[in-house]
Design an enzyme around this catalytic site. Sequence first.
Site, short mmCIF file in Angstrom:
data_model
loop_
_atom_site.label_atom_id
_atom_site.label_comp_id
_atom_site.label_asym_id
_atom_site.label_seq_id
_atom_site.Cartn_x
_atom_site.Cartn_y
_atom_site.Cartn_z
N GLY A 170 8.14 4.10 2.07
CA GLY A 170 9.33 4.87 2.39
C GLY A 170 9.00 6.18 3.07
CB ILE B 197 8.81 11.29 0.82
CG1 ILE B 197 9.38 10.45 -0.33
CG2 ILE B 197 9.90 12.01 1.59
CD1 ILE B 197 10.04 11.27 -1.42
CE LYS B 198 7.44 5.88 -2.75
NZ LYS B 198 8.85 6.12 -2.40
CG ASN B 199 0.47 8.84 -1.29
OD1 ASN B 199 1.30 9.72 -1.52
ND2 ASN B 199 -0.40 8.44 -2.21
CG LEU B 200 0.67 4.21 5.25
CD1 LEU B 200 -0.74 3.61 5.36
CD2 LEU B 200 1.70 3.10 5.39
#
Length: 384
Positions: free
Chosen positions: A186, A188-191
């Site tokens: 999504g 705001i995820k790390n990727l």
Amino acid sequence: MINSSKPDTRRNARPYLYGQEAAAVAQALESGQYGHTSVTEEFEQRIAEFLGVHDAVAVTSGTAALHTALLAAKAGPGDEVIVPSMTFCATIQAILAVGATPRFIEIDPATLCVDHQLVLEAVTDKTAAVMPVLFGGRPVDLSAIREDLDERGIVVIEDAAHAFGSRHGTRRVGASGTALTCFSFGPIKNLTCGQGGMVIPRTPAEADTIRRTRLLGVVQSQGERANTTSYRVEGFGLRYQLSALNAAIGLVQLDGFQAAEDTRRHLWRTYRDALAPLDGVTLVDVDVDQAVPHLCQVRIAHRDEVFAALRGRDIGVGVHYPPNHTQPAFAAFRRHLPETEQAGEEILSLPFHQHPTEPDIDLVVTSLEQALTSAGGSSGRGRP
């Protein structure tokens, strides 16, 4: 990289782009094919190579990943899925989507994750799956009860929405071969893919099942259907295919992931060191040597007052998450979970993404100290 010169502590989380994402999307647009294409398949292959696994199946979101994994595990009406209440509501909605019942269990207050003993105590004859949440990116080790779960036919489905890149020992999360692992890509995820998810299957048969499910139960691929006058639907399915546009973003993000991993660990350690002198503040442990942190959380008294004070200072704090067993939609499954309920009253997420600098973190911590003093939650600097 872009945006690195524009730190922002006003927001709790924020996407990070490396500068080539727009060009990658433009190239996908120029192809004239926007759905599931060779770009999506390349993204799947690259993720599998990164994790060191045989296969990876891309879907539209982390929630879709959990849903298709539960379907592959044959969880359904009459079954229970063991799950912590301390997670985003998507985890619970995926369980309900297959008709199963969430069986909420307690968390370890130091990590906000389940441990193997808590899981084992919750197993019943109705248990079809265990869904540990890798909260904040922290790995969850259920190896001590693996044999017990296997003997009972209980499938482990890792909700690793926060944990892409984290490790179990020397292996990346998803590479154990003993769990269906679900990632979220999504915003705001790390990727990030803008929006997307991935399931890491344990076997080729599971991979085939998940691929059919994400394409409405249709057996043939898009390319195969182009050369025939018909197609075959062999079971239930949904429209969960990841588009080429999203996959193109993911490919660029994967190229930059080592920088993301290093930056997130460095920022979390910087927070840890800056928070250490504050009384009344307990940092939630993510096991930063193994995790690629997704959150930086503290536990404090007078949380709501401190939250309001920090928001008033334009500091982007958040709460991840209100416990699900207290939500009206899940009232039928409510249990008394004192550790979870206390954590729900105390947790505070500090601004954590790849934009802040060390001076920005100092600003957040100084503002937190002042807010704690005003709220009566801390005596300020210095350990007791």
